[in-house]
Design a protein around this motif. Sequence first.
Motif, PDB file in Angstrom:
ATOM      1  N   UNK A 307       0.467  -0.965   0.246  1.00 25.98           N
ATOM      2  CA  UNK A 307       0.158  -0.073  -0.117  1.00 25.98           C
ATOM      3  C   UNK A 307       0.638   1.508   0.232  1.00 25.98           C
ATOM      4  N   UNK A 308       0.253   2.214  -0.384  1.00 21.20           N
ATOM      5  CA  UNK A 308       1.016   3.302  -0.988  1.00 21.20           C
ATOM      6  C   UNK A 308       0.307   4.887  -0.221  1.00 21.20           C
ATOM      7  N   UNK A 309       0.376   5.751   0.162  1.00 23.80           N
ATOM      8  CA  UNK A 309      -0.143   6.959   1.013  1.00 23.80           C
ATOM      9  C   UNK A 309      -0.123   7.501  -1.155  1.00 23.80           C
ATOM     10  N   UNK A 310      -1.539   8.756  -0.521  1.00 23.56           N
ATOM     11  CA  UNK A 310      -1.915   8.906  -2.488  1.00 23.56           C
ATOM     12  C   UNK A 310      -0.211  10.426  -2.067  1.00 23.56           C
ATOM     13  N   UNK A 311       0.413  10.452  -3.451  1.00 19.93           N
ATOM     14  CA  UNK A 311       1.216  11.306  -3.468  1.00 19.93           C
ATOM     15  C   UNK A 311       2.440  10.808  -3.236  1.00 19.93           C
ATOM     16  N   UNK A 312       2.471   9.850  -2.502  1.00 16.72           N
ATOM     17  CA  UNK A 312       4.162   9.410  -1.667  1.00 16.72           C
ATOM     18  C   UNK A 312       4.613   9.049  -3.470  1.00 16.72           C
ATOM     19  N   UNK A 313       5.590   9.488  -3.280  1.00 17.23           N
ATOM     20  CA  UNK A 313       6.176   8.324  -4.370  1.00 17.23           C
ATOM     21  C   UNK A 313       6.758   6.773  -4.973  1.00 17.23           C
ATOM     22  N   UNK A 314       6.434   6.163  -5.029  1.00 19.18           N
ATOM     23  CA  UNK A 314       6.924   4.456  -5.183  1.00 19.18           C
ATOM     24  C   UNK A 314       7.763   4.158  -6.364  1.00 19.18           C
ATOM     25  N   UNK A 315       8.972   3.881  -5.800  1.00 23.45           N
ATOM     26  CA  UNK A 315      10.125   3.562  -5.949  1.00 23.45           C
ATOM     27  C   UNK A 315       9.538   2.123  -6.079  1.00 23.45           C
ATOM     28  N   UNK A 316      10.783   1.562  -7.286  1.00 19.99           N
ATOM     29  CA  UNK A 316       9.974   0.191  -8.583  1.00 19.99           C
ATOM     30  C   UNK A 316      12.017   0.016  -8.809  1.00 19.99           C
ATOM     31  N   UNK A 317      12.260  -1.301  -8.048  1.00 15.79           N
ATOM     32  CA  UNK A 317      13.299  -2.109  -8.941  1.00 15.79           C
ATOM     33  C   UNK A 317      13.497  -3.602  -9.122  1.00 15.79           C
ATOM     34  N   UNK A 318      14.407  -4.266  -9.303  1.00 17.07           N
ATOM     35  CA  UNK A 318      14.864  -4.852  -9.591  1.00 17.07           C
ATOM     36  C   UNK A 318      15.859  -5.420 -10.772  1.00 17.07           C
ATOM     37  N   UNK A 319      15.988  -6.544 -11.558  1.00 20.08           N
ATOM     38  CA  UNK A 319      16.892  -6.460 -12.080  1.00 20.08           C
ATOM     39  C   UNK A 319      16.058  -7.388 -13.883  1.00 20.08           C
ATOM     40  N   UNK A 320      17.599  -7.373 -14.463  1.00 18.95           N
ATOM     41  CA  UNK A 320      17.367  -7.764 -15.920  1.00 18.95           C
ATOM     42  C   UNK A 320      18.215  -8.434 -16.772  1.00 18.95           C
ATOM     43  N   UNK A 321      17.800  -9.139 -17.505  1.00 15.49           N
ATOM     44  CA  UNK A 321      18.993 -10.565 -18.374  1.00 15.49           C
ATOM     45  C   UNK A 321      18.623 -11.121 -19.391  1.00 15.49           C
ATOM     46  N   UNK A 322      19.066 -11.630 -20.433  1.00 18.64           N
ATOM     47  CA  UNK A 322      19.303 -11.560 -21.843  1.00 18.64           C
ATOM     48  C   UNK A 322      19.618 -12.732 -22.166  1.00 18.64           C
ATOM     49  N   UNK A 323      19.947 -14.208 -20.764  1.00 22.70           N
ATOM     50  CA  UNK A 323      20.771 -15.025 -21.273  1.00 22.70           C
ATOM     51  C   UNK A 323      22.014 -14.923 -22.043  1.00 22.70           C
ATOM     52  N   UNK A 324      23.120 -14.583 -23.610  1.00 25.39           N
ATOM     53  CA  UNK A 324      24.524 -15.257 -24.107  1.00 25.39           C
ATOM     54  C   UNK A 324      24.352 -12.656 -24.321  1.00 25.39           C
ATOM     55  N   UNK A 325      23.155 -12.294 -24.038  1.00 24.87           N
ATOM     56  CA  UNK A 325      23.651 -11.162 -24.533  1.00 24.87           C
ATOM     57  C   UNK A 325      23.210 -10.130 -23.519  1.00 24.87           C
ATOM     58  N   UNK A 326      23.253  -8.472 -23.408  1.00 23.03           N
ATOM     59  CA  UNK A 326      23.171  -7.796 -22.888  1.00 23.03           C
ATOM     60  C   UNK A 326      21.517  -7.208 -22.767  1.00 23.03           C
ATOM     61  N   UNK A 327      21.452  -6.280 -21.707  1.00 22.70           N
ATOM     62  CA  UNK A 327      20.249  -5.762 -21.650  1.00 22.70           C
ATOM     63  C   UNK A 327      20.063  -4.854 -21.855  1.00 22.70           C
ATOM     64  N   UNK A 328      19.415  -4.101 -23.020  1.00 26.28           N
ATOM     65  CA  UNK A 328      19.345  -2.462 -23.398  1.00 26.28           C
ATOM     66  C   UNK A 328      18.614  -1.669 -22.739  1.00 26.28           C
ATOM     67  N   UNK A 329      17.658  -2.461 -22.164  1.00 30.89           N
ATOM     68  CA  UNK A 329      16.392  -1.562 -21.563  1.00 30.89           C
ATOM     69  C   UNK A 329      15.549  -2.424 -20.989  1.00 30.89           C
ATOM     70  N   UNK A 330      15.747  -0.733 -20.228  1.00 34.42           N
ATOM     71  CA  UNK A 330      14.011  -1.755 -19.230  1.00 34.42           C
ATOM     72  C   UNK A 330      12.599  -0.233 -19.088  1.00 34.42           C
ATOM     73  N   UNK A 331      11.517  -1.078 -19.238  1.00 37.09           N
ATOM     74  CA  UNK A 331      10.607  -0.261 -19.232  1.00 37.09           C
ATOM     75  C   UNK A 331       9.643  -0.224 -18.183  1.00 37.09           C
ATOM     76  N   UNK A 332       8.940   0.445 -17.505  1.00 36.41           N
ATOM     77  CA  UNK A 332       7.221  -0.152 -16.197  1.00 36.41           C
ATOM     78  C   UNK A 332       6.929   0.757 -16.800  1.00 36.41           C
ATOM     79  N   UNK A 333       5.406  -0.101 -17.231  1.00 31.12           N
ATOM     80  CA  UNK A 333       3.765   0.548 -16.423  1.00 31.12           C
ATOM     81  C   UNK A 333       2.613   0.652 -15.313  1.00 31.12           C
TER      82      UNK A 333
END
Length: 408
Positions: A307-333
């Motif tokens: 739960x988050x209070x209205x008006x407060x900032x939500x910090x979102x974080x995590x990891x990304x990986x792509x097998x033998x490749x690198x990750x170029x971009x992560x997007x959030x919706x």
Amino acid sequence: MAIDRRNFLKGAAATSVTAMLPLNWAFASNRPAGIEPMDVSAVKWKSVDDLPSHFKVLNSSPLNAFPPEHLLAPVKTPADVAFIRWNGKMPEFDKIDPDTWEFTVDGESIETPKTYTIAELKKKFKTHTQQLVLECGGNSRENFYPNAKGNQWSNTAVFCAEWTGVLIKDVLADCGVKSDAVYTAHYGADKHISGKGAAISRGVPIDAAMNENGMIAWGMNGEDIPYMHGYPLRIVFGGRPGSVSQKCATGMGVRDRVHDGKKMGAPAYQVPKYPVAPGEKVDNKDFKIIEEMIVKSLITAPQTGSELALGKTLSVSGHAWAGMRDVAKVEVSYDYGTTWQTAALTKPVNPTAWQQWNIDLKLPQAGYFEIWARATDTKGDTQPMVQPQWNPKGYLFNGCHRVAVRVV
């Protein structure tokens, strides 16, 4: 496909790690919320009874278990939260003597077969330390519809630990590899649940063994490899199905053909050669081996159900990986993929390590929101927002990860 939101929210009450608190825990005030010190007893866990309550156990024989998503927040996954995957009976760890343990390199396409002790590996070859992603080919299998056969892994049959050992390519060069080499064969003490024969013996294309950063490792996160993760030696290939990273490794063969060991044949760790309809049956001759893992991301904060209070900032974080490749971009919706915002993204510390991302969001009103994350790799492949190509064994699920948040 209908979404069961009760099941979607069931992870909200996941417990934190039950751990042994050190007497002098340095920098304890700097730890992320929800992260406890590593349970030092994890090094010698040897049965399902030793696992703390934060693990969800899928099977006890063979042992398969995974943690809640938020406990994977650290850049280097602690041993006491890394998922556990055995294909057969675990060895009697108390009877293993690392001083006499041997690793043999042989096979039709090796010029000079050799056997090394761990001490000889340390003395003869340069030691390397790398962070490598190990992901079960069936990670997130539970998300496929209709359900696919196999362990119903959630999204945490993946981890990125720091491994210490020698490079496989250096050891193979010492033995000499013939020009007809095709595949490696990996051997270990993971015996069939019946006690007869190997539980698993897989391998990788010879180009991968000779040109990548695969390792024969004796250390994990600066300590001996814990029992549950392959003590005293483990073959480790980042970016490839975790099943090729043989635990309790006793050797490696170099074959003049595709390896035909246990769980190399279809449909194990294989997908159809062509697209199939969900639920469609596929003949074994129409499968192909999974050689590399694919682009994926994981949200480790906030926990689903927060739960988050209205008006407060939500910090979102995590990891990304792509097998033998690198990750170029992560997007959030936060509006079901209608709009996307680009997150800050780190570079990998070495090839096949996962990358960290984060973003601060302002949710516009009170109510229920789903936070979605999607990664795009350096060749432009992006996670689908819905179910990826269905396959009978439920491998390579990489649909967008999402968590639920309520603004009040």
